[in-house]
Design a protein around this motif. Structure first.
Motif, PDB file in Angstrom:
ATOM      1  N   HIS A 273       0.865  -1.199   0.092  1.00  0.00           N
ATOM      2  CA  HIS A 273      -0.071   0.036   0.013  1.00  0.00           C
ATOM      3  C   HIS A 273       0.791   1.426  -0.166  1.00  0.00           C
ATOM      4  O   HIS A 273       0.481   2.065  -0.751  1.00  0.00           O
ATOM      5  N   VAL A 274       1.849   1.390   0.953  1.00  0.00           N
ATOM      6  CA  VAL A 274       2.610   2.445   0.703  1.00  0.00           C
ATOM      7  C   VAL A 274       3.608   2.586  -0.304  1.00  0.00           C
ATOM      8  O   VAL A 274       3.629   3.732  -0.965  1.00  0.00           O
ATOM      9  N   VAL A 275       3.878   1.522  -0.937  1.00  0.00           N
ATOM     10  CA  VAL A 275       4.649   1.662  -2.286  1.00  0.00           C
ATOM     11  C   VAL A 275       3.471   2.145  -3.391  1.00  0.00           C
ATOM     12  O   VAL A 275       4.310   2.933  -3.954  1.00  0.00           O
ATOM     13  N   ARG A 276       2.458   1.942  -3.369  1.00  0.00           N
ATOM     14  CA  ARG A 276       1.512   2.302  -4.228  1.00  0.00           C
ATOM     15  C   ARG A 276       1.320   3.982  -4.215  1.00  0.00           C
ATOM     16  O   ARG A 276       1.340   4.804  -5.210  1.00  0.00           O
ATOM     17  N   ALA A 277       1.101   4.315  -2.866  1.00  0.00           N
ATOM     18  CA  ALA A 277       0.991   5.647  -2.710  1.00  0.00           C
ATOM     19  C   ALA A 277       2.335   6.507  -2.985  1.00  0.00           C
ATOM     20  O   ALA A 277       2.251   7.387  -3.520  1.00  0.00           O
ATOM     21  N   LEU A 278       3.525   5.872  -2.755  1.00  0.00           N
ATOM     22  CA  LEU A 278       4.793   6.294  -3.010  1.00  0.00           C
ATOM     23  C   LEU A 278       5.082   6.657  -4.409  1.00  0.00           C
ATOM     24  O   LEU A 278       5.498   7.624  -5.074  1.00  0.00           O
ATOM     25  N   VAL A 279       4.554   5.842  -5.445  1.00  0.00           N
ATOM     26  CA  VAL A 279       4.993   5.965  -6.726  1.00  0.00           C
ATOM     27  C   VAL A 279       3.879   6.876  -7.432  1.00  0.00           C
ATOM     28  O   VAL A 279       4.316   7.583  -8.219  1.00  0.00           O
ATOM     29  N   ALA A 280       2.688   6.863  -6.752  1.00  0.00           N
ATOM     30  CA  ALA A 280       1.579   7.680  -7.259  1.00  0.00           C
ATOM     31  C   ALA A 280       2.279   9.109  -7.019  1.00  0.00           C
ATOM     32  O   ALA A 280       1.999   9.935  -7.791  1.00  0.00           O
ATOM     33  N   VAL A 281       2.267   9.477  -5.646  1.00  0.00           N
ATOM     34  CA  VAL A 281       2.731  10.823  -5.384  1.00  0.00           C
ATOM     35  C   VAL A 281       4.018  11.167  -5.838  1.00  0.00           C
ATOM     36  O   VAL A 281       4.094  12.583  -6.498  1.00  0.00           O
ATOM     37  N   GLY A 282       5.250  10.269  -5.930  1.00  0.00           N
ATOM     38  CA  GLY A 282       6.450  10.701  -6.355  1.00  0.00           C
ATOM     39  C   GLY A 282       6.843  10.677  -7.763  1.00  0.00           C
ATOM     40  O   GLY A 282       7.224  11.652  -8.372  1.00  0.00           O
ATOM     41  N   GLN A 283       6.131   9.564  -8.629  1.00  0.00           N
ATOM     42  CA  GLN A 283       6.338   9.434  -9.879  1.00  0.00           C
ATOM     43  C   GLN A 283       5.225   9.758 -10.856  1.00  0.00           C
ATOM     44  O   GLN A 283       5.420   9.681 -12.135  1.00  0.00           O
ATOM     45  N   GLY A 284       4.241   9.983 -10.066  1.00  0.00           N
ATOM     46  CA  GLY A 284       2.948  10.007 -11.006  1.00  0.00           C
ATOM     47  C   GLY A 284       2.477   8.964 -11.700  1.00  0.00           C
ATOM     48  O   GLY A 284       1.743   9.313 -12.643  1.00  0.00           O
ATOM     49  N   ARG A 285       2.736   7.916 -11.254  1.00  0.00           N
ATOM     50  CA  ARG A 285       2.330   6.603 -11.748  1.00  0.00           C
ATOM     51  C   ARG A 285       1.361   5.635 -11.063  1.00  0.00           C
ATOM     52  O   ARG A 285       1.629   5.644  -9.734  1.00  0.00           O
ATOM     53  N   GLY A 286       0.376   5.444 -11.777  1.00  0.00           N
ATOM     54  CA  GLY A 286      -0.643   4.222 -10.956  1.00  0.00           C
ATOM     55  C   GLY A 286      -0.165   2.761 -11.619  1.00  0.00           C
ATOM     56  O   GLY A 286      -0.351   1.909 -10.324  1.00  0.00           O
ATOM     57  N   ARG A 287       0.534   2.356 -12.521  1.00  0.00           N
ATOM     58  CA  ARG A 287       0.816   1.334 -12.652  1.00  0.00           C
ATOM     59  C   ARG A 287       2.186   0.817 -12.228  1.00  0.00           C
ATOM     60  O   ARG A 287       3.175   1.445 -12.730  1.00  0.00           O
ATOM     61  N   LEU A 288       2.268   0.114 -11.392  1.00  0.00           N
ATOM     62  CA  LEU A 288       3.535  -0.188 -10.543  1.00  0.00           C
ATOM     63  C   LEU A 288       4.446  -1.008 -11.662  1.00  0.00           C
ATOM     64  O   LEU A 288       5.703  -0.824 -11.401  1.00  0.00           O
ATOM     65  N   GLN A 289       4.157  -1.597 -12.661  1.00  0.00           N
ATOM     66  CA  GLN A 289       5.237  -2.216 -13.703  1.00  0.00           C
ATOM     67  C   GLN A 289       5.683  -1.011 -14.257  1.00  0.00           C
ATOM     68  O   GLN A 289       6.725  -1.005 -14.304  1.00  0.00           O
ATOM     69  N   ASP A 290       5.001   0.166 -14.631  1.00  0.00           N
ATOM     70  CA  ASP A 290       5.478   1.328 -15.105  1.00  0.00           C
ATOM     71  C   ASP A 290       6.760   2.011 -14.321  1.00  0.00           C
ATOM     72  O   ASP A 290       7.565   2.304 -14.792  1.00  0.00           O
ATOM     73  N   ALA A 291       5.982   1.993 -12.918  1.00  0.00           N
ATOM     74  CA  ALA A 291       7.038   2.720 -11.901  1.00  0.00           C
ATOM     75  C   ALA A 291       8.289   1.712 -11.908  1.00  0.00           C
ATOM     76  O   ALA A 291       9.458   2.399 -11.789  1.00  0.00           O
ATOM     77  N   TYR A 292       8.392   0.513 -12.024  1.00  0.00           N
ATOM     78  CA  TYR A 292       9.403  -0.351 -11.739  1.00  0.00           C
ATOM     79  C   TYR A 292      10.308  -0.128 -12.843  1.00  0.00           C
ATOM     80  O   TYR A 292      11.602   0.013 -12.910  1.00  0.00           O
ATOM     81  N   ALA A 293       9.614  -0.221 -14.006  1.00  0.00           N
ATOM     82  CA  ALA A 293      10.489  -0.094 -15.261  1.00  0.00           C
ATOM     83  C   ALA A 293      11.263   1.284 -15.400  1.00  0.00           C
ATOM     84  O   ALA A 293      12.453   1.433 -15.705  1.00  0.00           O
ATOM     85  N   ALA A 294      10.821   2.254 -14.710  1.00  0.00           N
ATOM     86  CA  ALA A 294      11.128   3.685 -14.791  1.00  0.00           C
ATOM     87  C   ALA A 294      12.416   3.661 -13.703  1.00  0.00           C
ATOM     88  O   ALA A 294      13.369   4.313 -14.052  1.00  0.00           O
ATOM     89  N   LEU A 295      12.364   2.905 -12.686  1.00  0.00           N
ATOM     90  CA  LEU A 295      13.261   2.863 -11.696  1.00  0.00           C
ATOM     91  C   LEU A 295      14.503   2.100 -12.249  1.00  0.00           C
ATOM     92  O   LEU A 295      15.699   2.559 -11.988  1.00  0.00           O
ATOM     93  N   GLN A 296      14.210   0.831 -13.156  1.00  0.00           N
ATOM     94  CA  GLN A 296      15.487   0.393 -13.707  1.00  0.00           C
ATOM     95  C   GLN A 296      16.238   1.311 -14.819  1.00  0.00           C
ATOM     96  O   GLN A 296      17.193   1.027 -14.866  1.00  0.00           O
ATOM     97  N   ALA A 297      15.364   2.118 -15.315  1.00  0.00           N
ATOM     98  CA  ALA A 297      15.865   2.929 -16.139  1.00  0.00           C
ATOM     99  C   ALA A 297      16.990   2.337 -17.523  1.00  0.00           C
ATOM    100  O   ALA A 297      17.883   2.790 -17.683  1.00  0.00           O
ATOM    101  N   LYS A 298      16.300   1.219 -18.127  1.00  0.00           N
ATOM    102  CA  LYS A 298      17.061   0.534 -19.043  1.00  0.00           C
ATOM    103  C   LYS A 298      16.571   0.997 -20.431  1.00  0.00           C
ATOM    104  O   LYS A 298      15.346   1.377 -20.721  1.00  0.00           O
ATOM    105  N   ASP A 299      17.791   1.210 -21.313  1.00  0.00           N
ATOM    106  CA  ASP A 299      17.295   1.470 -22.672  1.00  0.00           C
ATOM    107  C   ASP A 299      16.582   0.293 -23.345  1.00  0.00           C
ATOM    108  O   ASP A 299      17.217  -0.814 -23.165  1.00  0.00           O
ATOM    109  N   LYS A 300      15.585   0.565 -24.255  1.00  0.00           N
ATOM    110  CA  LYS A 300      14.639  -0.654 -24.510  1.00  0.00           C
ATOM    111  C   LYS A 300      15.557  -1.200 -25.749  1.00  0.00           C
ATOM    112  O   LYS A 300      15.199  -2.489 -25.717  1.00  0.00           O
ATOM    113  N   THR A 301      16.380  -0.566 -26.355  1.00  0.00           N
ATOM    114  CA  THR A 301      17.255  -1.248 -27.388  1.00  0.00           C
ATOM    115  C   THR A 301      18.359  -1.650 -26.943  1.00  0.00           C
ATOM    116  O   THR A 301      18.653  -3.019 -27.422  1.00  0.00           O
TER     117      THR A 301
END
Length: 702
Positions: A273-301
Motif C-alpha cells: 500500500h505504501v509503495v502504491r502511494a509512494l510511486v503515485a505521489v512521487g512518480q505520478g504513476r498508477g501502474r506499478l510495472q511502469d514505476a518499476y521500469a522507470a526505476l530500472q531506467a534501462k534503454d529498450k534497445t
C-alpha cells in the motif's frame, strides 16, 4: 568470466550456531516470513530420513546497518547474509534452540515440534502430545542436552507404568542418537562472492523468489529499494507495521521511544500500500510495472542502464516518502474518513479506495495547497463516491492513472482548480440517475456486512446523526471502534428469519438476508421483535417507545421505512425500502457538500487494542477451537467449505491451507476486516462468531 559463486558444505549445527551468534543474518532485501509449523515438521522429517531439502544461498559480505538478525540475542556482525533459504534456516534455529522468532506480524512466536521415539514420527506440538508418555514434547531439549532428554523420556515412561524390554530401551537409545545426529546433517551453501555488484544480487534474489511464488509488482520495487535505498525500505516497513499497533507496542519492538504510529480503525497498512502511494505521489504513476521500469531506467534497445535517469527516479521517491508517511497528513486523512461517516474497517470494503483516496488527499494538501478544512470535506465526498461506485475496486491501477493524469492538468498551487476538478468528477459519477436508479439496484444484495452500498447507507446515518432503530442511542456510538465491544448492539432483521421460513415459506437465505431487511438496533429490541410479523411487533414498539410524532417521523426517515410497511408484502417492502435507503444516502452526501460539514476539530480517537488476533494454533491450545471444527463466514449467504484438520490448519474447499484466520479471509478476497470478525464456528446451537468466543474467553488481550 569470473565466477560469481562457489559452493561449500555446512552442517546444521554450524548453521544454527551462526544464526545464534549473528554471523548469519537476514538482509533487508528479504521479506519477513516464517514457515507454517507443519512445514517445519516436514523439514525435520525429511532430514531425519536423509532426504535432500534444498540448497541455501549466502551473500558473503558484511554490510553494517543493512541486515537484521534472526536471533534476538545475536552479538556478532554479519559475515554471511541469507539470500535464499531464510525460511528453512529460521525454522531450524527456532525449533532446535527453542527460541521465539519474529513472524510476519513482528510478534514473537515459538515453533515447537514433538517427536515419538517409538514410531519415529514428528508432529507439531499439541496439548494431547504434550501429555502423552510416548512423545517428546519439544525436540529442542534433545539438542540442548541429548542424554538428559533421553533419560527424562525413559523415566517418564517408567512413571506411567510403561515397561520397556532391553531391546526396546536399546532401540530408543538408537533413535535418540539418530535424532541428535541431525546437527551433522549437511546443507550445500552457495556463496555469492564479495565483489559481486548489489544490482546482480537483487536480480538473483528476484529470480529465486519468483520461481515458487508469483511476486507482485511492489515486491520488485521493494527489492530494488532494498539495494539502492535501504533506509527508505525500512521506513516503508515501519510505517506499515506500526499502522497495526500502538506507540507503546511500537516502542517495545523498536527498543526505542515511538511517539506516533499510523494506527487507525480502517486499514492494516501493508508495504505494498505504501509503495502504491509512494510511486503515485512521487512518480505520478498508477501502474506499478511502469514505476518499476522507470526505476530500472534501462534503454529498450541496448538494455543499458541510464544512471542519471535512474538517480532522478529514485530522488522522486526520496522526496515523496516524507509526504506519504507524514503524521499530520495521515491523521488529517483519517479525520476525512470519519467526516464521511465511516467508523470502522467493515464500513470500507476496499483497501484500494482508502489508499488511492489518500493519494488524492496528499496531492491536494502538498501540490495544490488546499485549505485543510476544505480538503477534509472534499476528500470525504471523494471517498464516499469511490465506495459507492467501486472506483478503485476493479482495475485500480488504470483508474488512479487516469485520475493522476487529469489532476496533473491543474497548475501547481491552484487550489480552486483542484477542488473544481474533483467536484466535476464526483458530479459525473453521482448523477440524479445514480441516486434514483443505480443505487436502489445496487442495494439488491444479501449479507449487508460485505455490501459497499449498505455500508455507505450506515455511514450516511452517521453523517445525519441518526438514532438506532426505535432507540435513543446514536448509530455512530454503536459503530465507534474506540468503545468496548458490546454484545447488545448489532443489525437485526425487520422481517424475522423464523417468520419468513415458517409463515411466508421463504427458505432461500439470500432472500432472507437482503441488506434492505436489516436495521441497527440492540439485543433487547431484537428480543421484543422475536419471531413475529412486523404487523404484530411494530405497533407495540411504537406504543412503548415513541416519544412524539416528530420522533417517530425521524425514525421512519432514518431507517427508510415506507408508510404502512408493517403490512406490506416482503418483496414490495424490500423494493420500497431500497429506494428510501438510497434517498437517505443521497441526503447525507448533500449534507457533506454543505459548508457546515467537515470543519470539526474533533479528536481522532486511538483504536482500542482489544484483541491481538491469535493464530489457529493458539485458538486450539486455548480450547476455543479443535481439529474437526467447521467454520463459516459470518455472512450467512457466503458458502465456503472450511474445516480445521488434525494439524491445526484451516482447509478451504479441501485444497487451500492456512495457519491464520486472516490469511484465509484474505484468500477469499476479504481485506476490510480481521479473521476473527469474518469467521464463525458451527456449533449445535448455531453459528457463533469467533470474535464473540474469544472475547468471552477473555484471552489474547493486549
Amino acid at each position: 568470466m569470473t565466477a560469481i559463486f562457489k559452493t561449500v558444505p555446512w552442517q546444521v549445527g554450524q548453521l544454527v550456531n551462526g544464526v545464534s551468534t549473528g554471523q548469519i543474518q537476514l538482509p533487508d532485501l528479504q521479506r519477513p516470513f516464517v514457515w507454517p509449523a507443519t512445514k517445519v515438521r516436514d523439514l525435520f522429517d525429511s532430514m531425519y530420513r536423509g532426504y535432500p531439502v534444498g540448497e541455501l544461498m549466502f551473500w558473503d559480505v558484511s554490510a553494517e546497518g543493512e541486515t537484521r538478525g534472526i536471533s534476538s540475542s545475536a552479538q556478532l556482525s554479519a559475515s554471511h547474509q541469507i539470500i535464499d533459504g531464510q525460511q528453512r534456516l529460521t525454522s531450524l534455529y527456532a525449533a532446535m534452540q527453542g527460541h521465539p522468532v519474529r513472524d510476519e506480524a513482528y510478534r514473537k512466536r515459538r515453533i515447537v515440534i514433538s517427536f515419538n521415539p517409538f514410531s519415529e514420527r514428528f508432529e507439531v506440538r499439541t496439548p494431547a502430545l504434550a501429555k502423552s508418555v510416548q512423545w517428546v514434547e519439544d525436540i529442542s531439549t534433545c539438542f540442548t542436552s541429548p542424554i538428559a532428554a533421553r533419560k527424562a523420556f525413559l523415566k517418564r515412561c517408567e512413571s506411567a507404568g510403561v515397561e520397556l524390554s532391553e531391546d526396546e530401551e536399546e532401540r530408543v537409545e538408537s533413535v535418540f542418537a539418530r535424532l541428535t545426529e541431525l546437527k551433522n546433517y549437511q546443507f550445500t551453501v552457495v556463496y555469492i562472492q564479495k565483489d559481486v555488484d548489489k544490482k546482480l544480487v537483487a536480480d538473483v534474489f528476484v529470480r529465486i523468489n519468483s520461481e515458487g511464488v508469483r511476486l507482485k509488482a511492489y515486491d520488485y520495487i521493494l527489492t530494488w529499494l532494498s539495494v539502492f535505498w535501504p533506509e527508505g525500505r525500512e521506513q516503508i516497513e515501519a510505517f506499515a507495521r506500526n499502522s497495526r499497533i500502538s506507540p507503546q507496542r511500537a516502542s517495545e519492538i523498536a527498543g526505542a521511544p515511538v511517539t506516533w504510529t499510523a494506527q487507525n480503525p480502517y486499514i492494516e497498512i501493508e508495504t505494498g500500500h505504501v509503495v502504491r502511494a509512494l510511486v503515485a505521489v512521487g512518480q505520478g504513476r498508477g501502474r506499478l510495472q511502469d514505476a518499476y521500469a522507470a526505476l530500472q531506467a534501462k534503454d529498450k534497445t541496448t538494455g543499458q542502464v541510464d544512471s542519471s535517469r535512474q538517480e532522478a527516479e529514485l530522488e522522486k521517491l526520496r522526496s515523496a516518502l516524507p509526504v506519504v508517511t507524514n503524521p499530520v497528513s495521515w491523521t488529517e486523512y483519517v479525520r476525512a474518513i470519519r467526516t464521511a461517516g465511516f467508523r470502522q474497517s467493515a464500513n470500507l470494503t476496499s483497501n484500494m479506495n482508502i489508499i488511492y483516496s489518500y493519494v488524492v488527499f496528499l496531492l491536494g494538501r502538498t501540490r495544490y495547497r488546499v485549505e485543510l478544512a476544505v480538503l477534509r470535506n472534499l476528500i470525504a465526498r471523494w471517498l464516499f463516491m469511490a465506495q459507492l461506485t467501486g472506483r478503485y475496486t476493479g482495475s485500480s491501477e488504470s483508474q488512479i492513472q487516469k485520475d493522476l493524469d487529469r489532476i496533473s492538468t491543474v497548475d501547481e498551487g491552484d487550489a480552486g482548480g483542484f477542488v473544481a476538478l474533483l467536484d466535476e468528477i464526483i458530479g459525473s459519477q453521482l448523477t440524479p440517475d445514480f441516486w434514483e436508479y443505480n443505487l436502489p439496484q445496487n442495494l439488491i444484495t444479501s449479507g449487508p456486512g460485505l455490501s459497499p452500498h449498505y455500508q455507505c447507507y450506515l455511514a450516511a446515518l452517521n453523517v445525519l446523526d441518526a438514532k438506532m432503530f426505535m432507540l435513543d442511542d446514536r448509530v455512530v456510538d454503536w459503530m465507534d471502534p474506540s468503545q468496548p465491544a458490546v454484545k447488545g448492539t448489532e443489525a437485526h432483521h425487520l422481517f424475522p428469519r423464523a417468520y419468513q421460513e415458517k409463515v411466508l415459506g421463504i427458505t432461500d437465505i439470500k432472500r432472507i438476508n437482503q441488506a434492505a431487511n436489516f436495521a441497527p438496533t440492540d439485543w433487547n429490541t431484537n428480543i421484543r421483535i422475536a419471531d413475529g410479523p412486523p404487523s404484530d411487533y411494530w405497533p407495540k414498539l411504537v406504543e412503548e417507545r415513541s416519544v412524539s410524532a416528530q420522533w417517530l417521523e425521524k425514525q421512519m426517515y432514518w431507517h427508510a421505512l415506507p408508510r404502512d410497511w408493517e403490512n406490506m408484502d416482503y418483496e414490495d417492502f424490500l423494493n420500497e425500502r431500497r429506494i428510501l435507503m438510497a434517498g437517505v444516502t443521497r441526503d447525507a452526501y448533500r449534507l457533506l457538500s454543505g459548508s457546515t460539514v467537515g470543519k470539526t476539530t474533533e479528536r481522532v480517537p486511538q483504536v482500542a487494542e482489544t484483541i491481538d488476533e491469535p493464530s489457529l494454533a493458539e485458538l486450539i491450545e486455548s480450547g476455543i477451537l479443535a481439529p474437526g471444527d467447521l467454520l463459516d463466514p459470518v455472512a450467512p449467504d457466503w458458502v465456503v467449505d472450511a474445516v480445521i484438520n488434525d494439524d491445526g490448519i484451516l482447509v478451504i474447499d479441501g485444497m487451500e491451507q492456512f495457519e491464520s484466520l486472516k490469511e484465509a479471509s484474505h484468500f477469499l478476497g476479504v481485506t476490510n476486516m480481521g479473521g476473527l470478525v469474518f469467521w464463525a464456528l458451527e456449533t449445535p446451537e448455531g453459528i457463533r462468531p469467533l470474535k464473540e468466543l474469544v472475547l468471552g474467553a477473555g484471552r489474547f488481550q493486549r
